[in-house]
Design a protein around this motif. Structure first.
Motif, PDB file in Angstrom:
ATOM      1  N   SER A 224       0.828  -1.211   0.000  1.00 33.99           N
ATOM      2  CA  SER A 224       0.000   0.000   0.000  1.00 33.99           C
ATOM      3  C   SER A 224       0.860   1.257   0.000  1.00 33.99           C
ATOM      4  O   SER A 224       0.322   2.369  -0.148  1.00 33.99           O
ATOM      5  N   ASP A 225       2.174   1.117   0.143  1.00 32.00           N
ATOM      6  CA  ASP A 225       3.073   2.273   0.124  1.00 32.00           C
ATOM      7  C   ASP A 225       3.187   2.802  -1.304  1.00 32.00           C
ATOM      8  O   ASP A 225       3.532   2.069  -2.235  1.00 32.00           O
ATOM      9  N   SER A 226       2.925   4.088  -1.488  1.00 30.55           N
ATOM     10  CA  SER A 226       2.858   4.659  -2.840  1.00 30.55           C
ATOM     11  C   SER A 226       4.212   4.680  -3.528  1.00 30.55           C
ATOM     12  O   SER A 226       4.284   4.543  -4.759  1.00 30.55           O
ATOM     13  N   SER A 227       5.295   4.841  -2.777  1.00 32.17           N
ATOM     14  CA  SER A 227       6.620   4.873  -3.400  1.00 32.17           C
ATOM     15  C   SER A 227       6.994   3.508  -3.951  1.00 32.17           C
ATOM     16  O   SER A 227       7.517   3.395  -5.070  1.00 32.17           O
ATOM     17  N   LEU A 228       6.727   2.461  -3.187  1.00 34.27           N
ATOM     18  CA  LEU A 228       6.995   1.109  -3.668  1.00 34.27           C
ATOM     19  C   LEU A 228       6.084   0.775  -4.838  1.00 34.27           C
ATOM     20  O   LEU A 228       6.530   0.210  -5.850  1.00 34.27           O
ATOM     21  N   ALA A 229       4.812   1.134  -4.729  1.00 33.87           N
ATOM     22  CA  ALA A 229       3.867   0.852  -5.813  1.00 33.87           C
ATOM     23  C   ALA A 229       4.286   1.558  -7.099  1.00 33.87           C
ATOM     24  O   ALA A 229       4.165   0.999  -8.196  1.00 33.87           O
ATOM     25  N   GLY A 230       4.787   2.786  -6.986  1.00 36.23           N
ATOM     26  CA  GLY A 230       5.194   3.528  -8.171  1.00 36.23           C
ATOM     27  C   GLY A 230       6.358   2.885  -8.895  1.00 36.23           C
ATOM     28  O   GLY A 230       6.391   2.849 -10.135  1.00 36.23           O
ATOM     29  N   LEU A 231       7.317   2.361  -8.141  1.00 33.86           N
ATOM     30  CA  LEU A 231       8.459   1.694  -8.781  1.00 33.86           C
ATOM     31  C   LEU A 231       8.030   0.392  -9.433  1.00 33.86           C
ATOM     32  O   LEU A 231       8.460   0.058 -10.543  1.00 33.86           O
ATOM     33  N   HIS A 232       7.165  -0.357  -8.749  1.00 36.19           N
ATOM     34  CA  HIS A 232       6.661  -1.610  -9.327  1.00 36.19           C
ATOM     35  C   HIS A 232       5.936  -1.360 -10.650  1.00 36.19           C
ATOM     36  O   HIS A 232       6.055  -2.153 -11.594  1.00 36.19           O
ATOM     37  N   ALA A 233       5.170  -0.294 -10.718  1.00 37.52           N
ATOM     38  CA  ALA A 233       4.393  -0.023 -11.928  1.00 37.52           C
ATOM     39  C   ALA A 233       5.277   0.392 -13.091  1.00 37.52           C
ATOM     40  O   ALA A 233       4.880   0.242 -14.252  1.00 37.52           O
TER      41      ALA A 233
END
Length: 592
Positions: A224-233
């Motif tokens: 749910s962390d936006s920074s991790l999600a952004g890199l994954h995407a």
């Protein structure tokens, strides 16, 4: 009798990168229709944990998401892959049924793609669409450059994941290599949680992770962390686990952070590994196999990347210095220690994985052979008093200098300066018998959890690479500090180089050794002087590294953030550092 070669063998060899074929592992149910033909009993769902891609091959890539349904039950999720962000040029699509049995995660092996091509993907459930992710397949043939971001060790309560956000700003990445400690298993208020409540980053669940539900909940919080999600995407991940995906200092049959009250270790391990495969975009050898993750990736004629498991599959229990120290005299049985730490029976990889790696190194065609793995391979020999944390680096240096001046004074050395004499007079009380005994202890590996604690297998790997003239580059995480090493075998020959990344948020040696910020440079200089082959280290700052491979060289650029205690951050340009290794040199040139 010779065993026949089965379809299961073929699938597993393909997954390890042995064969050229890419196959479906039963991860998805394909459909040519954009619309679901299945009646769902879980109602509609939301995409609250982002999207991700991983384990790219020349014609396939794993796609991942998770849905959060209104109620429990089966739910059908559609997926699309296109060559454009508007999805006008659809390449492939399908649908998959997910349920609570797999924690509502969705993992697709999207096949039939073109090599070296960027694609865009998304998921749909009814009228709801996920965000759009980007993925790129592996290139084939002659290529000019391969570029990786390398990260590890993200402890949620220690601070914000600004390092992931900074990594997402890098351009032209072919993949993110994550070397483990993607999550941590500790309970609320434990390891590196001093600022968690203030930052709004207290862990879920509150207790230590022991069950499948526990591990799933922690992954959901991380994702749910936006920074991790952004890199994954943005870019595909190629991952391996380290110890904290299960428990601190995990080995094959146990862990430092597992005791009798925690229940059966194997059950805990199996739960942890199942959750890892559910929540990470990693391709299994076969559906349901959650233990074996070593595999290879070929980036054209330039880079062969071999991902290893030095932690869960076969690792023997690490040695403990306490077993070699006399409790009365505090003397160390160095002979017994060296015999056991170099014993041929001690294993980190296990026979099957070691043979697989040797076969890959001996038949490899890529100009660079890269090992993506968890722990430091370079020999990190430090005075035992420092390695066992009986003296700090600064204290050891001062005592050693004081003892040297005292010896010169006893020998009536006429070159002793007034400053040295004054230093001796003011500090000679520190040269106690106990202090002198600490100075006389031998140099030992500072970390028996790393390859230094499994010296025989390290020699086998280095000898294999040396025999085939490999341009060997080893990647490491685990220590929460940045390093650049020259890898030397027992004959003194330079065989390869090692580049190690700092952590996303977990504290480094400044936390364990209590290094004040104003002493950082002094301590780093002292360690560089003590450790043969070590060319660079950063013991304090949180960050990642970018590796750029060309036909001439590999370059490592270490990037650091100025804080993890606020979401407002910037790159700390004063700490940015670079080093290179030229093709065929097995030497690190520190370029600052």
């Amino acid at each position: 009798m010779k065993r026949s070669f089965t379809r299961r063998d073929f699938l597993e060899m393909s997954a390890k990168g042995v064969g050229a074929a890419v196959v479906s592992y039963g991860l998805m149910g394909c459909s040519d229709s954009d619309n679901s033909s299945t009646t769902d009993d879980a109602g509609t769902a939301e995409f609250l944990h982002g999207v991700a891609s991983g384990d790219p091959s020349h014609d396939a890539v794993i796609l991942w998401t998770r849905v959060t349904p209104e109620t429990d039950g089966e739910i059908t999720v559609g997926w699309e892959v296109a060559s454009d962000t508007e999805f006008k040029n659809l390449v492939t699509n399908g649908e998959m049924i997910t349920s609570a049995e797999r924690d509502y995660t969705v993992k697709i092996d999207a096949t039939g793609l073109e090599a070296g091509t960027q694609y865009f993907y998304r998921f749909k459930q009814g009228d709801i669409s996920s965000e759009v992710g980007s993925a790129i397949t592996l290139p084939q043939g002659a290529i000019e450059q391969v570029k990786f971001a390398v990260l590890s060790c993200a402890n949620f309560p220690a601070g914000h994941f600004n390092v992931y956000a900074l990594a997402a700003q890098q351009e032209e990445l072919d993949a993110v290599i994550h070397l483990g400690d993607y999550i941590y298993e500790y309970a609320r208020g434990e390891y590196a949680s001093e600022n968690a409540a203030e930052l709004g980053r207290e862990v879920l669940p509150e207790g230590e992770l022991l069950t499948l539900s526990d591990y799933r909940t922690r992954y959901a919080q991380y994702r749910s962390d936006s920074s991790l999600a952004g890199l994954h995407a943005k870019v595909p991940f190629i991952t391996v686990w380290d110890d904290h995906e299960v428990a601190n200092d995990t080995w094959q049959h146990g862990a430092e952070n597992h005791n009798e009250d925690d229940g059966d270790f194997d059950a805990r391990k199996q739960a942890a590994l199942q959750a890892y495969f559910e929540w990470l975009p990693i391709r299994p050898w076969r559906e349901g196999n959650h233990e074996e993750i070593y595999r290879s990736f070929s980036f054209g004629d330039l880079v062969d990347l071999h991902m290893l498991d030095t932690r869960v599959l076969a690792r023997d229990k690490p040695l403990d210095y306490a077993d070699y120290i006399d409790p009365v005299t505090q003397a160390m049985d160095s002979q017994k220690f060296m015999a056991e730490v170099t014993g041929a029976e001690r294993t980190l990889l296990g026979a099957e994985q070691l043979q697989w790696l040797q076969a890959n190194l001996l038949t490899a065609t890529g100009k660079w052979q890269v090992l993506g793995q968890q722990v430091l391979m370079g020999s990190m020999m430090l005075p035992a008093a420092i390695a066992m944390q009986k003296l700090s680096v600064t204290e050891f240096g001062e005592l050693a200098a004081l003892a040297q001046i005292a010896a010169r004074w006893e020998a009536k050395d006429p070159t002793i300066t007034t400053f040295e004499y004054t230093f001796l007079i003011e500090n000679q009380h520190r040269l106690t018998p106990e202090a002198m005994a600490l100075l006389q202890m031998p140099a030992v590996p500072y970390n028996l959890d790393a390859w230094d604690g499994y010296a025989y297998e390290r020699e086998v790997v280095l000898a294999t690479a040396k025999s085939n003239g490999c341009n060997l580059v080893v990647l490491a995480g685990d220590t929460h500090n940045a390093w650049a090493n020259e890898l030397t075998d027992s004959h003194g020959d330079k065989v390869g180089v090692e580049f190690a990344t700092s952590s996303v948020s977990s504290p480094g040696l400044e936390y364990y050794l209590g290094i004040p910020e104003d002493q950082q440079a002094q301590v780093e200089a002292g360690i560089l002087e003590m450790v043969s082959g070590l060319k660079y280290t950063n013991l304090r700052n949180r960050g990642f590294m970018v590796l750029t491979f060309t036909k001439e060289q590999v370059r490592s650029d270490w990037h650091y953030v100025d804080t993890i205690l606020s979401e407002q951050y910037s790159e700390d340009m004063s700490k940015k550092h670079s080093a290179v290794c030229m093709m065929g040199s097995a030497m690190v040139a520190d370029i600052g």
